[in-house]
Design an enzyme around this catalytic site. Sequence first.
Site, PDB file in Angstrom:
ATOM      1  N   THR A 154      -5.739  -0.292  -5.170  1.00 52.33           N
ATOM      2  CA  THR A 154      -6.671   0.633  -5.429  1.00 52.33           C
ATOM      3  C   THR A 154      -6.648   0.966  -7.027  1.00 52.33           C
ATOM      4  O   THR A 154      -7.837   0.901  -7.847  1.00 52.33           O
ATOM      5  CB  THR A 154      -6.806   1.848  -4.738  1.00 52.33           C
ATOM      6  OG1 THR A 154      -6.661   1.547  -3.284  1.00 52.33           O
ATOM      7  CG2 THR A 154      -8.125   2.508  -5.075  1.00 52.33           C
ATOM      8  N   GLU A 179      -5.015   1.532   6.804  1.00 51.70           N
ATOM      9  CA  GLU A 179      -4.330   2.433   5.764  1.00 51.70           C
ATOM     10  C   GLU A 179      -5.336   3.805   5.865  1.00 51.70           C
ATOM     11  O   GLU A 179      -4.693   4.701   5.687  1.00 51.70           O
ATOM     12  CB  GLU A 179      -4.606   1.856   4.416  1.00 51.70           C
ATOM     13  CG  GLU A 179      -4.051   2.858   3.210  1.00 51.70           C
ATOM     14  CD  GLU A 179      -3.946   2.477   1.808  1.00 51.70           C
ATOM     15  OE1 GLU A 179      -4.588   1.296   1.651  1.00 51.70           O
ATOM     16  OE2 GLU A 179      -3.604   3.215   1.073  1.00 51.70           O
ATOM     17  N   ASP A 206      -5.392  -3.479   5.012  1.00 51.32           N
ATOM     18  CA  ASP A 206      -5.480  -2.573   3.472  1.00 51.32           C
ATOM     19  C   ASP A 206      -6.891  -2.939   3.172  1.00 51.32           C
ATOM     20  O   ASP A 206      -7.169  -3.907   2.656  1.00 51.32           O
ATOM     21  CB  ASP A 206      -4.373  -2.960   2.933  1.00 51.32           C
ATOM     22  CG  ASP A 206      -4.077  -1.905   1.707  1.00 51.32           C
ATOM     23  OD1 ASP A 206      -5.327  -1.445   1.409  1.00 51.32           O
ATOM     24  OD2 ASP A 206      -3.189  -2.070   1.224  1.00 51.32           O
ATOM     25  N   ARG A 214      10.025  -6.920  -5.425  1.00 51.88           N
ATOM     26  CA  ARG A 214       9.498  -5.409  -5.142  1.00 51.88           C
ATOM     27  C   ARG A 214      10.839  -4.621  -4.985  1.00 51.88           C
ATOM     28  O   ARG A 214      11.392  -4.656  -3.760  1.00 51.88           O
ATOM     29  CB  ARG A 214       8.575  -5.455  -3.992  1.00 51.88           C
ATOM     30  CG  ARG A 214       7.802  -4.176  -3.782  1.00 51.88           C
ATOM     31  CD  ARG A 214       6.789  -4.262  -2.781  1.00 51.88           C
ATOM     32  NE  ARG A 214       6.036  -2.998  -2.771  1.00 51.88           N
ATOM     33  CZ  ARG A 214       4.858  -2.723  -3.497  1.00 51.88           C
ATOM     34  NH1 ARG A 214       4.362  -3.661  -4.468  1.00 51.88           N
ATOM     35  NH2 ARG A 214       3.968  -1.874  -3.343  1.00 51.88           N
ATOM     36  N   ILE A 236      -8.586  -1.887   0.537  1.00 49.53           N
ATOM     37  CA  ILE A 236      -8.308  -2.243  -0.909  1.00 49.53           C
ATOM     38  C   ILE A 236      -6.828  -2.178  -0.899  1.00 49.53           C
ATOM     39  O   ILE A 236      -6.266  -0.917  -1.118  1.00 49.53           O
ATOM     40  CB  ILE A 236      -9.154  -1.596  -1.739  1.00 49.53           C
ATOM     41  CG1 ILE A 236     -10.644  -1.601  -1.599  1.00 49.53           C
ATOM     42  CG2 ILE A 236      -8.647  -2.011  -3.329  1.00 49.53           C
ATOM     43  CD1 ILE A 236     -11.408  -0.989  -2.741  1.00 49.53           C
ATOM     44  N   ASP A 237      -6.045  -3.203  -1.303  1.00 46.03           N
ATOM     45  CA  ASP A 237      -4.907  -3.136  -1.647  1.00 46.03           C
ATOM     46  C   ASP A 237      -4.750  -3.210  -3.221  1.00 46.03           C
ATOM     47  O   ASP A 237      -5.470  -4.069  -3.759  1.00 46.03           O
ATOM     48  CB  ASP A 237      -4.026  -4.064  -1.218  1.00 46.03           C
ATOM     49  CG  ASP A 237      -2.449  -4.257  -1.488  1.00 46.03           C
ATOM     50  OD1 ASP A 237      -1.837  -2.928  -1.534  1.00 46.03           O
ATOM     51  OD2 ASP A 237      -1.823  -5.003  -1.646  1.00 46.03           O
ATOM     52  N   ASP A 266     -12.872   1.822  -0.758  1.00 42.89           N
ATOM     53  CA  ASP A 266     -11.744   1.625   0.378  1.00 42.89           C
ATOM     54  C   ASP A 266     -12.273   2.071   1.750  1.00 42.89           C
ATOM     55  O   ASP A 266     -11.887   1.597   2.894  1.00 42.89           O
ATOM     56  CB  ASP A 266     -10.559   2.680   0.106  1.00 42.89           C
ATOM     57  CG  ASP A 266      -9.830   2.379  -1.312  1.00 42.89           C
ATOM     58  OD1 ASP A 266      -8.736   2.006  -1.259  1.00 42.89           O
ATOM     59  OD2 ASP A 266     -10.474   2.483  -2.149  1.00 42.89           O
ATOM     60  N   LYS A 319      -0.388 -11.043  -5.596  1.00 39.18           N
ATOM     61  CA  LYS A 319       1.069 -11.579  -6.004  1.00 39.18           C
ATOM     62  C   LYS A 319       1.448 -12.557  -4.813  1.00 39.18           C
ATOM     63  O   LYS A 319       2.148 -13.613  -5.406  1.00 39.18           O
ATOM     64  CB  LYS A 319       2.152 -10.344  -6.055  1.00 39.18           C
ATOM     65  CG  LYS A 319       1.707  -9.628  -7.228  1.00 39.18           C
ATOM     66  CD  LYS A 319       2.830  -8.437  -7.388  1.00 39.18           C
ATOM     67  CE  LYS A 319       2.819  -7.417  -6.559  1.00 39.18           C
ATOM     68  NZ  LYS A 319       1.798  -6.181  -6.811  1.00 39.18           N
ATOM     69  N   ASP A 354       0.498  -3.481   3.429  1.00 37.93           N
ATOM     70  CA  ASP A 354       0.637  -3.922   2.329  1.00 37.93           C
ATOM     71  C   ASP A 354       1.566  -5.557   2.190  1.00 37.93           C
ATOM     72  O   ASP A 354       1.822  -5.827   1.007  1.00 37.93           O
ATOM     73  CB  ASP A 354       1.527  -3.059   1.477  1.00 37.93           C
ATOM     74  CG  ASP A 354       0.697  -1.726   0.897  1.00 37.93           C
ATOM     75  OD1 ASP A 354      -0.319  -2.040   0.502  1.00 37.93           O
ATOM     76  OD2 ASP A 354       1.336  -0.668   0.597  1.00 37.93           O
TER      77      ASP A 354
HETATM   78  N1  LIG Z   1       6.473   4.441  -4.146  1.00 37.22           N
HETATM   79  C1  LIG Z   1       6.152   3.112  -3.866  1.00 37.22           C
HETATM   80  N2  LIG Z   1       6.778   2.222  -4.001  1.00 37.22           N
HETATM   81  C2  LIG Z   1       6.470   1.099  -3.378  1.00 37.22           C
HETATM   82  N3  LIG Z   1       4.861   0.990  -3.065  1.00 37.22           N
HETATM   83  C3  LIG Z   1       4.274   2.060  -3.200  1.00 37.22           C
HETATM   84  C4  LIG Z   1       4.624   3.213  -3.712  1.00 37.22           C
HETATM   85  N4  LIG Z   1       3.657   4.263  -3.552  1.00 37.22           N
HETATM   86  C5  LIG Z   1       2.515   3.555  -3.161  1.00 37.22           C
HETATM   87  N5  LIG Z   1       2.832   1.955  -2.974  1.00 37.22           N
HETATM   88  C6  LIG Z   1       2.139   1.025  -2.433  1.00 37.22           C
HETATM   89  O1  LIG Z   1       1.601   0.054  -3.385  1.00 37.22           O
HETATM   90  C7  LIG Z   1       0.543  -0.476  -2.859  1.00 37.22           C
HETATM   91  C8  LIG Z   1      -0.068  -1.202  -4.455  1.00 37.22           C
HETATM   92  O2  LIG Z   1       1.195  -2.141  -4.733  1.00 37.22           O
HETATM   93  P1  LIG Z   1       1.150  -2.889  -5.831  1.00 37.22           P
HETATM   94  O3  LIG Z   1       2.284  -3.862  -5.775  1.00 37.22           O
HETATM   95  O4  LIG Z   1      -0.221  -3.848  -5.827  1.00 37.22           O
HETATM   96  O5  LIG Z   1       1.280  -1.620  -6.929  1.00 37.22           O
HETATM   97  S1  LIG Z   1       0.348  -1.653  -7.851  1.00 37.22           S
HETATM   98  O6  LIG Z   1      -1.078  -2.026  -7.529  1.00 37.22           O
HETATM   99  O7  LIG Z   1       0.765  -2.609  -9.159  1.00 37.22           O
HETATM  100  O8  LIG Z   1       0.345  -0.616  -8.222  1.00 37.22           O
HETATM  101  C9  LIG Z   1      -0.111   0.605  -2.656  1.00 37.22           C
HETATM  102  O9  LIG Z   1      -1.233  -0.007  -1.809  1.00 37.22           O
HETATM  103  P2  LIG Z   1      -2.913   0.587  -2.073  1.00 37.22           P
HETATM  104  O10 LIG Z   1      -2.716   2.117  -1.769  1.00 37.22           O
HETATM  105  O11 LIG Z   1      -3.235  -0.079  -0.987  1.00 37.22           O
HETATM  106  O12 LIG Z   1      -3.322   0.408  -3.364  1.00 37.22           O
HETATM  107  C10 LIG Z   1       0.868   1.702  -1.922  1.00 37.22           C
HETATM  108  O13 LIG Z   1       0.509   1.456  -0.573  1.00 37.22           O
HETATM  109 MG   LIG Z   2      -2.043  -1.239  -0.012  1.00 39.43          MG
HETATM  110 MG   LIG Z   3      -5.287   0.332  -0.023  1.00 41.20          MG
HETATM  111 MG   LIG Z   4      -3.706   3.452  -1.069  1.00 40.58          MG
END
Ligand SMILES: Nc1ncnc2c1ncn2[C@@H]1O[C@H](COP(=O)(O)OS(=O)(=O)O)[C@@H](OP(=O)(O)O)[C@H]1O
Ligand SMILES: [Mg+2]
Ligand SMILES: [Mg+2]
Ligand SMILES: [Mg+2]
Length: 337
Positions: free
Chosen positions: A137, A75, A132, A266, A134-135, A52, A252, A279
Amino acid sequence: MTASSALPLSRERAVGIEAVLRASRLCQAVFARLAQAQTVTKADLSPVTVADYGAQAVVNALLHAEFPSDPIVGEEDAADLRADARLAASVVELTNSVQPAGAAAMSSDDVLAAIDLGQYAGGKTGRFWTLDPIDGTKGFLRGEQYAVCLALVVDGVVQLAVQGCPNLPHDLAHPEEGRGSLFIAVRGQGAFERHFDSADERRISVSGVSSASETQFCESVEAAHSSQSDTAQIADRLGITRPPVRMDSQCKYAVIARGDAGIYLRVPTRADYQEKIWDHAGGSLLVEEAGGSICDVTGKPLDFSLGRTLKGNKGIIATNGRIHARVVEAVRSVLRL
Ligand SMILES: Nc1ncnc2c1ncn2[C@@H]1O[C@H](COP(=O)(O)OS(=O)(=O)O)[C@@H](OP(=O)(O)O)[C@H]1O
Ligand SMILES: [Mg+2]
Ligand SMILES: [Mg+2]
Ligand SMILES: [Mg+2]
């Protein structure tokens, strides 16, 4: 000058592609040696890896070299690296490993400063990038889907998206045939996909289904990020019988833009969670430029002009457009909005 280089934002598009490809290569290299990858837990309990940080350094450094006056909403920040010399040294080594041949090596100070270029507050005037690195992670750490997500926002409106999806199959039905795609959109110019191993681009468009019951919907793998019990009820209401496609990250959005599935839901799990602009910025433009529609769970357009978060919105509904009104109605009815 070629015809395509005269199109609006063509230089930003080319620089964005180069930045996202370099960052994606860095992530792939880290995963290849993941057994040793250091992971730290941020104050919000989300994981963050050397990848990241390295990916944010690589993208920010290139953006800053090419567009020095553009601010960046990223991020990550370098605070934890400043307190951990070993972690910082890994990130510096990684960042230098994907610089072009002949480029001067970045020092530790250069790398930390590049990461910290991402602290901009965002807002409704002028232009800024949002990143982002790494989205997803958690998906990255599991060897599943993740994305390097870069977007350019001008006066609060997303104008350019470049998204690298290193693990996304070129064809979801035949993952063995190849993985790794870049998705690119410029407002008004359409959405495109190119495979990591080729510079050829193909225009992509959303699925043509006209009835929600005929499609599948995508949602997060992590139940904490989207309420899977609510989405099951929404699917039921829409007559969807196929199981959800659970996938991490903005992949997605790519899957909706490419027509593999018709709906991305979502649904907030907590009333106080504010979605982050990085995101959703790029993904939302990919869907729109591929012919789809996007809004929040109340039907409101997404507002990227309010700072680092989408504080004026709750959750996300993205669809192929044709079924949008019907899906919004089902979401509002299940959530009683
Ligand atoms: N509570 C809550 N509700 C909604 N979203 C949240 C929450 N907590 C974290 N995040 C954010 O979710 C990002 C990853 O989303 P995803 O849809 O890829 O979810 S997952 O990867 O299936 O976990 C993730 O992005 P990354 O940190 O870049 O991975 C977060 O920004
Ligand atoms: Mg993200
Ligand atoms: Mg990220
Ligand atoms: Mg993150």
